[in-house]
Design an enzyme around this catalytic site. Structure first.
Site, PDB file in Angstrom:
ATOM      1  N   LYS A   1     -12.544  -2.282   6.491  1.00 46.72           N
ATOM      2  CA  LYS A   1     -11.704  -2.874   7.339  1.00 46.72           C
ATOM      3  C   LYS A   1     -12.210  -2.668   8.813  1.00 46.72           C
ATOM      4  CE  LYS A   1      -8.612  -3.162   3.768  1.00 46.72           C
ATOM      5  NZ  LYS A   1      -8.038  -2.403   2.926  1.00 46.72           N
TER       6      LYS A   1
ATOM      7  N   TRP B   1       0.720  -1.110  -0.015  1.00 46.81           N
ATOM      8  CA  TRP B   1       0.003   0.030  -0.130  1.00 46.81           C
ATOM      9  C   TRP B   1       0.723   1.139  -0.222  1.00 46.81           C
ATOM     10  CZ3 TRP B   1      -4.332  -1.161  -2.267  1.00 46.81           C
ATOM     11  CH2 TRP B   1      -4.932  -2.456  -1.636  1.00 46.81           C
TER      12      TRP B   1
ATOM     13  N   ASP C   1      -2.100   6.560   6.362  1.00 46.08           N
ATOM     14  CA  ASP C   1      -3.067   5.684   6.086  1.00 46.08           C
ATOM     15  C   ASP C   1      -3.269   4.734   7.128  1.00 46.08           C
ATOM     16  OD1 ASP C   1      -4.564   3.593   4.767  1.00 46.08           O
ATOM     17  OD2 ASP C   1      -3.096   3.289   3.113  1.00 46.08           O
TER      18      ASP C   1
HETATM   19  C1  PLP Z   1      -7.147  -2.035   1.943  1.00 44.75           C
HETATM   20  C2  PLP Z   1      -6.181  -0.850   2.058  1.00 44.75           C
HETATM   21  C3  PLP Z   1      -6.018   0.056   1.121  1.00 44.75           C
HETATM   22  C4  PLP Z   1      -6.908   0.078  -0.357  1.00 44.75           C
HETATM   23  O1  PLP Z   1      -8.155   0.566   0.191  1.00 44.75           O
HETATM   24  P1  PLP Z   1      -9.361   0.806  -0.992  1.00 44.75           P
HETATM   25  O2  PLP Z   1     -10.476   1.371  -0.238  1.00 44.75           O
HETATM   26  O3  PLP Z   1      -9.555  -0.592  -1.752  1.00 44.75           O
HETATM   27  O4  PLP Z   1      -8.536   1.594  -1.959  1.00 44.75           O
HETATM   28  C5  PLP Z   1      -5.184   0.945   1.297  1.00 44.75           C
HETATM   29  N1  PLP Z   1      -4.234   0.988   2.452  1.00 44.75           N
HETATM   30  C6  PLP Z   1      -4.316   0.318   3.306  1.00 44.75           C
HETATM   31  C7  PLP Z   1      -3.516   0.246   4.449  1.00 44.75           C
HETATM   32  C8  PLP Z   1      -5.284  -0.905   3.072  1.00 44.75           C
HETATM   33  O5  PLP Z   1      -5.302  -1.673   4.148  1.00 44.75           O
END
Ligand code: PLP
Length: 370
Positions: free
Chosen positions: A199, A101, A175
């Site tokens: 998540k 990511w 993030d």
């Molecule tokens: C799942 C995830 C993403 C991607 O998320 P999307 O909503 O599918 O774009 C980005 N960063 C992290 C840390 C993730 O776990």
């Protein structure tokens, strides 16, 4: 009804009381004779829903007054572009490469500005968080992936951000897609704190962005689509266009569930208990092991492998494990396609009983396959 223990990395399990409430309100929300899916986002019935969700975000995360809370679309991945497009002034940003990511965020940012990758843990398969004590330089921002969903690492200590020539501290952008509200965080340490909801917060469809007001520019870089301007969304209370109404409604319910279960502190306690149980089991097992360095381990995503060293045999064993676990009602335990092995994602909504059931299954599987 047969509910399984769902260890999916995302979208992932939601608290059962939330699902039941949403189901009960499906045909008639609050006497309106309609579901939340069907109502106008500008209606009297909907307004309090988004307001309550924002209020709960602010309360549970202790969001300071000078931050905006935005409900955006396009997933966490859209933030990879939105952040450089809106924060670029000096033309340079610092990133730390801690996995897939982070790497995707870096690649996207490079389209808009100069990226300095200050450190990377790629050398050891991203099995640790590299040491970055202090970040200094003429950076528009510094960017980290707080919890690395695929490899199962997290930042236990934040890097310190230095002061630029203009006298301003480099804003830290995080993030937090796979760890938001899993434990308390001090939002004031961040310029932007964001997370895709699927998540730990809600079904897929909304990205929660918490941003310090002074970082929202009147104009992002030239050519930025209207929908990628933070100011547009901030000025319109996340209602410039139709927001993901139903997802925001479910998020409100998840947040209320978190509040009823002790808030961020309560989640931390619950998550530490689950993770400790699981890591202790892995660390004392002669059959399984954790590939992640002890000081960098995630509370949320726990990858594991068997101690089988022959790659073919290991691969076959993993397949057998995932299939037999699923048959036992423990689903979505395959590791990410890029890293293999197994992974248990144990977000807020996973009860400790799920972790105990997984360990019991692992014990039996180990005996049968040793
Ligand atoms: C799942 C995830 C993403 C991607 O998320 P999307 O909503 O599918 O774009 C980005 N960063 C992290 C840390 C993730 O776990």
């Amino acid at each position: 009804m047969n509910r399984v223990y769902n260890f999916s990395a995302g979208p992932s399990c939601l608290p059962e009381p939330v699902l039941k409430e949403a189901a009960a309100e499906m045909l008639d929300y609050n006497g309106t004779g309609q579901s939340v899916m069907e109502m106008s986002h500008r209606s009297k019935a909907y307004e309090p829903i988004i307001e309550k969700t924002e209020a709960l975000v602010r309360k549970l995360m202790n969001v300071p007054e000078n931050y905006k809370v935005l409900f955006l679309q396009g997933g966490a991945s859209t933030q990879f572009a939105m952040i450089p497009m809106n924060l670029k002034k000096l033309g340079k940003a610092a990133y730390v490469d801690t996995g897939v990511w982070a790497d995707k965020a870096i690649k996207e940012a490079k389209k808009y500005l100069t990226v300095d990758v200050l450190a990377s843990s790629k050398d050891k398969g991203y099995s640790y968080i590299p040491a970055v004590k202090k970040i200094e330089g003429e950076y528009d921002y510094a960017y980290i992936t707080l919890n690395n969903t695929i490899v199962g690492t997290k930042w236990h200590e934040l890097p310190e951000c230095g002061t630029r020539a203009d006298g301003k501290r480099i804003p830290l952008v995080a993030d937090a897609s796979s760890c938001i509200l899993s434990e308390p965080v001090d939002i004031s340490k961040f310029g932007i704190f964001y997370a895709g909801a699927q998540k730990n917060l809600a079904p897929a469809g909304v990205t929660l962005v918490i941003i310090r007001e002074d970082l929202i520019p009147d104009e992002p870089i030239p050519g930025t689509p209207t929908m990628l301007s933070y100011k547009i969304h901030a000025d319109n209370g996340s209602m410039y266009n139709t927001p993901p109404c139903y997802t925001i409604y479910v998020m409100g319910k998840v947040l209320a569930w978190i509040e009823a279960n002790g808030g961020a502190e309560g989640m931390k306690k619950r998550n530490q208990e689950k993770a400790a149980l699981f890591y202790d089991y892995l660390d004392t097992s002669s059959f399984y092991r954790s590939p992640v360095e002890k000081g960098s381990r995630s509370l949320m995503n726990i990858p594991f492998v068997t101690r089988e060293t022959d790659p073919d045999k290991a691969g076959a064993l993993n397949k057998k494990f995932v299939a037999e676990a699923a048959a036992a009602g423990l689903v979505n335990l395959a590791g990410h396609r890029l890293v293999g092995g197994m992974r248990a994602s144990i977000y807020n909504a996973m009860p400790i009983e799920g972790v105990k059931a997984l360990i019991a299954f692992m014990n039996t599987f180990a005996k049968e396959n040793a």
